[in-house]
Write an enzyme that holds these catalytic residues in place. Structure first.
Site, short mmCIF file in Angstrom:
data_model
loop_
_atom_site.label_atom_id
_atom_site.label_comp_id
_atom_site.label_asym_id
_atom_site.label_seq_id
_atom_site.Cartn_x
_atom_site.Cartn_y
_atom_site.Cartn_z
N ASP A 67 0.82 -1.22 0.00
CA ASP A 67 0.00 0.00 0.00
C ASP A 67 0.85 1.27 0.00
O ASP A 67 2.07 1.21 0.15
CB ASP A 67 -0.97 -0.01 1.19
N ASP A 136 -7.45 -2.38 14.55
CA ASP A 136 -8.84 -2.81 14.29
C ASP A 136 -8.88 -4.09 13.44
O ASP A 136 -9.92 -4.44 12.89
CB ASP A 136 -9.62 -1.68 13.61
N HIS A 138 -7.16 -4.70 10.62
CA HIS A 138 -7.01 -4.59 9.16
C HIS A 138 -5.65 -5.11 8.69
O HIS A 138 -4.68 -5.09 9.43
CB HIS A 138 -7.25 -3.15 8.68
N GLU A 143 -9.60 -1.65 5.52
CA GLU A 143 -10.26 -1.27 6.75
C GLU A 143 -11.51 -2.11 6.98
O GLU A 143 -12.01 -2.75 6.05
CB GLU A 143 -10.66 0.21 6.67
C1 GLP Z 1 -0.81 0.53 8.56
C2 GLP Z 1 -0.32 -0.34 7.39
C3 GLP Z 1 -0.48 -1.81 7.73
C4 GLP Z 1 0.17 -2.10 9.06
C5 GLP Z 1 -0.51 -1.28 10.15
C6 GLP Z 1 0.05 -1.55 11.53
O1 GLP Z 1 -2.18 0.60 8.61
N1 GLP Z 1 -1.04 -0.05 6.20
O2 GLP Z 1 0.13 -2.59 6.70
O3 GLP Z 1 0.03 -3.48 9.36
O4 GLP Z 1 -0.30 0.09 9.81
O5 GLP Z 1 1.26 -0.88 11.69
P1 GLP Z 1 2.24 -1.11 12.92
O6 GLP Z 1 3.05 -2.31 12.58
O7 GLP Z 1 3.09 0.14 12.95
O8 GLP Z 1 1.43 -1.28 14.13
#
Ligand code: GLP
Length: 260
Positions: A67, A136, A138, A143
């Protein structure tokens, strides 16, 4: 689903990196799906160490990232392009032309999304898709409410995701509201899905994803439908799993299990 629970973040990062390294050894032109966020950082550090100290060779590897924020150019310090360059690509010998991160600044998102999907297919699909998990539940930027059959597209971020990611921006209002993301359906086509999660803050999301119903309300739960989904989680992230002891038992007994 294989649920691998280890004591520390360092251990899960090293074990997850080992799975990727084994693939790259056996298939030098492997296609890796990569994720951003703070969780995969340990895994990337370990891959960099293996490249520098053990000669792990990425010269024929192709990568596709999950993404990117809409509106951020590749040189923006909070863009996922920048993140990947800083935290992985520039430290290993992957060829820049073999790395793909969705464009956050294309003037035709619809065509770009189709092109991205076609490109993944052209390379024969993703061998291992690295994933983190949002608070949440995702995956990527799918989402709650995202179709479990969704493909690469533009998504409007949830308030919680914007709040969670505000820590990376100087002002909360600078967090983009839209992102371009692989869909859940796109992710499920990877040969192996490898999700890393650590810390108490992920315990609810991890429990919902592994033991809750398969539901668009928690898009990581779609991995229950995947034949080769691996979870690498630390004890804190595993703390709300009802079947924690059974997952540990399976790993303990794994060396003696008959091959099938
Ligand atoms: C963002 C990214 C996800 C990632 C999430 C959690 O939403 N698009 O790919 O898994 O953050 O990030 P973190 O690992 O910093 O908690």
């Amino acid at each position: 689903m294989e649920v691998i629970i280890m004591d520390t973040y360092e251990e899960i990062s090293a074990a997850a990196a080992r799975v990727i390294a084994d693939l790259v050894h056996n298939k030098p032109d492997a296609v890796l799906g990569l994720a951003t966020g703070s969780t995969p950082l340990g895994l990337y550090k370990e891959l960099i160490r293996m490249h520098k100290k053990e000669g792990l060779n990425f010269s024929k590897v192709t990568t596709f990232n999950l993404d990117e924020y809409v509106g951020l150019t590749p040189d923006h310090p909070q863009s996922y392009h920048y993140f990947m360059n800083e935290n992985l690509f520039k430290h290993i010998n992957v060829q820049p032309q073999n790395t793909h991160v969705p464009s956050g600044t294309t003037d035709d998102f619809f065509s770009f999304c189709e092109w991205y999907e076609d490109k993944i297919e052209e390379f024969g699909g993703i061998d291992i898709q690295v994933l983190g998990i949002g608070g949440d539940g995702h995956i990527a930027f799918n989402e709650p409410g995202s179709s479990l059959a969704s493909r690469t597209r533009v998504k409007t971020l949830a308030k919680q995701t914007i709040d969670d990611n505000a820590r990376f921006f100087s002002r909360a209002e600078d967090v983009p509201v839209y992102a371009i993301t692989m869909g859940v359906g796109t992710i499920l086509e990877a040969e192996i899905c490898l999700l890393v999660a650590n810390g108490k803050g992920k315990a609810d999301a991890v429990a919902a994803a592994i033991e809750g119903p398969v539901s668009a309300a928690c898009t990581a739960s779609a991995l229950q439908l995947h034949p080769q989904a691996m979870y690498f989680i630390d004890e804190a992230a595993a703390s709300k799993l009802k079947m924690r002891d059974y997952y540990k038992w399976i790993q303990e007994k794994k060396p003696d299990a008959p091959n099938c």
